[in-house]
Motif scaffolding. Structure first.
Motif, short mmCIF file in Angstrom:
data_model
loop_
_atom_site.label_atom_id
_atom_site.label_comp_id
_atom_site.label_asym_id
_atom_site.label_seq_id
_atom_site.Cartn_x
_atom_site.Cartn_y
_atom_site.Cartn_z
N GLY A 196 0.82 -1.22 0.00
CA GLY A 196 0.00 0.00 0.00
C GLY A 196 0.85 1.25 0.00
N TRP A 197 1.94 1.21 0.78
CA TRP A 197 2.86 2.36 0.79
C TRP A 197 3.52 2.53 -0.57
CZ3 TRP A 197 8.29 2.62 0.30
CH2 TRP A 197 8.84 3.87 0.61
N LEU A 198 3.89 1.40 -1.21
CA LEU A 198 4.49 1.47 -2.54
C LEU A 198 3.53 2.05 -3.56
CD1 LEU A 198 6.36 -1.97 -2.68
CD2 LEU A 198 7.40 0.30 -2.55
N ALA A 199 2.25 1.65 -3.46
CA ALA A 199 1.25 2.18 -4.39
C ALA A 199 1.08 3.69 -4.19
CB ALA A 199 -0.08 1.47 -4.21
N GLU A 200 1.08 4.12 -2.94
CA GLU A 200 0.97 5.56 -2.64
C GLU A 200 2.19 6.31 -3.14
OE1 GLU A 200 1.78 9.20 -0.71
OE2 GLU A 200 2.85 7.36 -0.14
N LEU A 201 3.36 5.69 -2.97
CA LEU A 201 4.60 6.32 -3.41
C LEU A 201 4.61 6.45 -4.93
CD1 LEU A 201 7.44 7.38 -2.66
CD2 LEU A 201 8.27 5.02 -2.87
N ARG A 202 4.14 5.44 -5.62
CA ARG A 202 4.13 5.46 -7.09
C ARG A 202 3.25 6.58 -7.63
NH1 ARG A 202 2.58 0.19 -10.81
NH2 ARG A 202 3.29 1.05 -12.81
N GLU A 203 2.15 6.86 -6.95
CA GLU A 203 1.20 7.89 -7.41
C GLU A 203 1.49 9.26 -6.82
OE1 GLU A 203 -0.86 7.23 -9.79
OE2 GLU A 203 -0.23 5.13 -9.79
N ARG A 204 2.52 9.37 -6.01
CA ARG A 204 2.82 10.65 -5.38
C ARG A 204 3.21 11.69 -6.44
NH1 ARG A 204 7.19 10.34 -0.68
NH2 ARG A 204 5.57 8.91 0.09
N ARG A 205 2.80 12.91 -6.20
CA ARG A 205 3.08 13.99 -7.15
C ARG A 205 4.57 14.31 -7.13
NH1 ARG A 205 0.32 18.08 -9.73
NH2 ARG A 205 1.50 20.02 -10.03
N TRP A 206 5.15 14.39 -8.34
CA TRP A 206 6.57 14.73 -8.45
C TRP A 206 6.77 16.21 -8.16
CZ3 TRP A 206 10.55 11.68 -8.29
CH2 TRP A 206 11.82 12.18 -8.61
N PRO A 207 7.83 16.59 -7.44
CA PRO A 207 7.98 17.98 -7.00
C PRO A 207 8.32 18.99 -8.10
CG PRO A 207 9.87 16.68 -6.31
CD PRO A 207 8.86 15.72 -6.86
N SER A 208 8.64 18.55 -9.31
CA SER A 208 8.96 19.50 -10.39
C SER A 208 8.26 19.07 -11.67
CB SER A 208 10.48 19.56 -10.61
OG SER A 208 10.95 18.36 -11.20
N ARG A 209 8.35 19.93 -12.70
CA ARG A 209 7.70 19.62 -13.97
C ARG A 209 8.56 18.76 -14.88
NH1 ARG A 209 5.29 25.18 -16.32
NH2 ARG A 209 7.22 26.06 -15.45
N ARG A 210 9.80 18.51 -14.50
CA ARG A 210 10.68 17.63 -15.26
C ARG A 210 10.62 16.23 -14.66
NH1 ARG A 210 16.25 21.07 -16.46
NH2 ARG A 210 15.28 22.77 -17.63
#
Length: 305
Positions: A196-210
């Motif tokens: 579940g933590w891995l799934a949340e990590l995978r969908e986490r918003r990336w901090p930049s546009r690159r």
């Protein structure tokens, strides 16, 4: 009854003990700050590792089998117990061992299924008094600088358990700062990593546009990142446990300082009263002797020829 000399020696010993306690308090206060600083630094490293895992997870069609739990729940259980190397910290180790054994018993994990690694000589003694001898004992690091070497030795042992001894799950028990006694025991699952933590990590918003990309074979990068994740988590657990140990020792030393201070006040009052009694008795002897001399009849001086 103690004489003035006896009371003087008691006061001297109590004063020396008070000096030792104050030194221990200072060491514990410095230890808490240094380990908290190490924890903050490792937190930044852990954040970087998680970002790398996020990139690797996005490159995979699904979570890697390397970090998923065993479907049948079979296999041995690796248990890491992080205690203290020295004493003067109350029931730090006893509470931790009792908490770990209660949780293991509630999960149905008996001595025949577990491999136990204890960090800290005092924790090792507490564990052996309550349960079976551990499979391995690692001395707790004396300084922050020695932490990396200790973590490396622990991870080497855990890798051996996973690869050669049929261990499929890793559990960790430690103390964290907080609670009425300065620390509180907690349980951490090191492996398998929570899907579940891995799934949340995978969908986490990336901090930049690159958006980053993963170079090289993704499974190999995933395994390397998981190793770094375990390193960071074990490092953080030991740092937190050491800070909690110093916090509990500081609490114990504060209580000891109050007790010694009360005893010193009592000894000094007793010493002062006894000294006053001795002085009074000596003065009464002098006055009594003078009065007795005045009451003698006749002139005690020799007569003149």
């Amino acid at each position: 009854m103690d004489t003035l000399e006896d009371l003087g020696r008691h006061i001297e010993v109590a004063s020396e003990m008070q000096s030792v306690v104050r030194t221990m308090k200072a060491i514990s206060a410095v230890g808490i700050r240094s380990h908290e600083a190490a924890e903050r630094a490792m937190g930044q490293y852990l954040e970087t590792v998680e970002m790398g895992l996020q990139v690797a997870l996005r490159a995979l069609p699904q979570e890697a089998g390397l970090v998923l739990p065993s479907k049948d729940g079979a296999g041995g259980i690796g248990v890491v117990v992080i205690g203290s190397e020295i004493g003067l910290c109350g029931g730090f180790n006893e509470r931790l061992v009792s908490f770990a054994l209660d949780r293991l018993s509630a999960a149905g994990i008996g001595a025949d299924r577990r491999r136990v690694l204890v960090i800290g000589t005092r924790a090792d003694a507490s564990w052996q008094l309550a349960a079976e001898p551990p499979a391995y004992m690692q001395e707790a690091p004396a300084t922050v600088e020695a932490l990396a070497g200790t973590v490396g030795s622990v991870l080497t042992r855990l890798d051996q358990w996973l690869a050669q001894e049929g261990v499929t799950r890793l559990m960790l028990f430690q103390q964290r700062m907080g609670g009425p006694e300065g620390s509180a025991p907690v349980e951490v699952t090191l492996f398998p990593i929570d899907p579940g933590w891995l799934a949340e990590l995978r969908e986490r918003r990336w901090p930049s546009r690159r958006l980053p990309v993963c170079f090289g074979p993704t499974p190999a990068a995933m395994r390397s990142l998981v190793q770094q994740l375990l390193f960071a988590r074990v490092f953080s657990a030991i740092v937190q446990s050491r800070a909690a140990e110093h916090a509990e020792r500081l609490t114990a030393m504060q209580a000891a300082e109050r007790s010694i201070g009360d005893k010193l006040d009592e000894l000094r009052k007793t010493h002062q009263m006894l000294r006053q009694q001795v002085i009074t008795a000596e003065l009464l002897d002098i006055i009594g002797g003078f009065e007795a001399a005045e009451k003698q009849p006749g002139d005690m001086r020799p007569s003149e020829g």
